[in-house]
Design a protein around this motif. Structure first.
Motif, PDB file in Angstrom:
ATOM      1  N   LEU A   1       4.769   4.387   2.073  1.00  0.00           N
ATOM      2  CA  LEU A   1       5.090   4.398   0.582  1.00  0.00           C
ATOM      3  C   LEU A   1       5.117   5.744   0.158  1.00  0.00           C
ATOM      4  CD1 LEU A   1       2.442   1.644  -0.427  1.00  0.00           C
ATOM      5  CD2 LEU A   1       5.045   1.370  -0.192  1.00  0.00           C
TER       6      LEU A   1
ATOM      7  N   ARG B   1       0.016   3.864  -7.327  1.00  0.00           N
ATOM      8  CA  ARG B   1       0.201   2.631  -8.366  1.00  0.00           C
ATOM      9  C   ARG B   1      -0.678   1.441  -7.630  1.00  0.00           C
ATOM     10  NH1 ARG B   1       3.149  -1.422  -7.905  1.00  0.00           N
ATOM     11  NH2 ARG B   1       4.739  -0.409  -6.526  1.00  0.00           N
ATOM     12  N   ARG B   2      -0.400   1.377  -6.376  1.00  0.00           N
ATOM     13  CA  ARG B   2      -1.028   0.131  -5.774  1.00  0.00           C
ATOM     14  C   ARG B   2      -2.418   0.444  -5.363  1.00  0.00           C
ATOM     15  NH1 ARG B   2       2.652  -1.943  -0.748  1.00  0.00           N
ATOM     16  NH2 ARG B   2       0.969  -3.210  -0.412  1.00  0.00           N
TER      17      ARG B   2
ATOM     18  N   ASP C   1       4.104   5.289  -5.346  1.00  0.00           N
ATOM     19  CA  ASP C   1       3.828   4.021  -5.405  1.00  0.00           C
ATOM     20  C   ASP C   1       2.326   3.617  -4.525  1.00  0.00           C
ATOM     21  OD1 ASP C   1       6.242   3.022  -5.935  1.00  0.00           O
ATOM     22  OD2 ASP C   1       7.388   2.880  -3.994  1.00  0.00           O
TER      23      ASP C   1
END
Length: 173
Positions: free
Chosen positions: A89, A96-97, A93
């Motif tokens: 990633l 965010r995750r 990302d």
């Protein structure tokens, strides 16, 4: 002078008798007292009322417990997937995750805490109901058997003064 010594000694004996009299009186009253013991924890676990209350609470909270356990499993699965995907990633990302997982974990922890609090409150309500009924039975047995004292907690008690089984029988009626 002998008369003064005798009077002084009489006063001391009288004073000693006045001080000791209440202790002797209390001990004499205790010797004639009737005492009984009740194992309250047994009432809360072994009575039919307690078992019925546990079953009722179990049915009330089982769906919610199952839902929370499913959410925990989902968060764990998502965390494992994230750990596998993290190297692939981008930084944005990944961040965010990570936030999403942290928010999910916080939500599940909040739901678990609320669940435990609600469960304890319901258990305490049911125990209070059982205790209220048991207290009335204890009062009745105490009056019937002319008991002076009923102990609820003791470091040790003689089994012959234990009236828990009598109370359990009446509570189960």
């Amino acid at each position: 002078m002998l008369k003064t010594a005798f009077t002084s000694m009489s006063k001391h004996l009288l004073l000693l008798a006045l001080v000791a009299a209440p202790a002797v009186h209390a001990q004499a009253q205790l010797a004639g007292s009737r005492v009984a013991y009740v194992a309250t924890e047994r009432l809360m676990t072994e009575s039919k009322l307690a078992k019925a209350a546990d079953a009722k609470i179990e049915s009330e909270f089982s769906k919610r417990d199952k839902s929370i356990n499913e959410q925990i499993s989902n968060v764990r699965a998502m965390t494992e997937k994230f750990e596998q995907d993290a190297p692939k990633l981008s930084d944005i990302d990944r961040t965010r995750r990570t936030r999403e997982l942290i928010d999910m974990e916080k939500d599940v922890q909040r739901k678990q805490r609320e669940f435990r609090e609600d469960l304890m409150q319901r258990k305490n309500e049911e125990r209070a109901n059982i205790a209220q009924k048991a207290f009335k039975i204890i009062e009745g047995i105490a009056a019937q058997e002319n008991l002076d004292v009923v102990l609820y907690e003791a470091g040790w008690h003689n089994p012959r003064i234990d009236i828990t089984d009598k109370i359990l029988k009446q509570l189960d009626k």
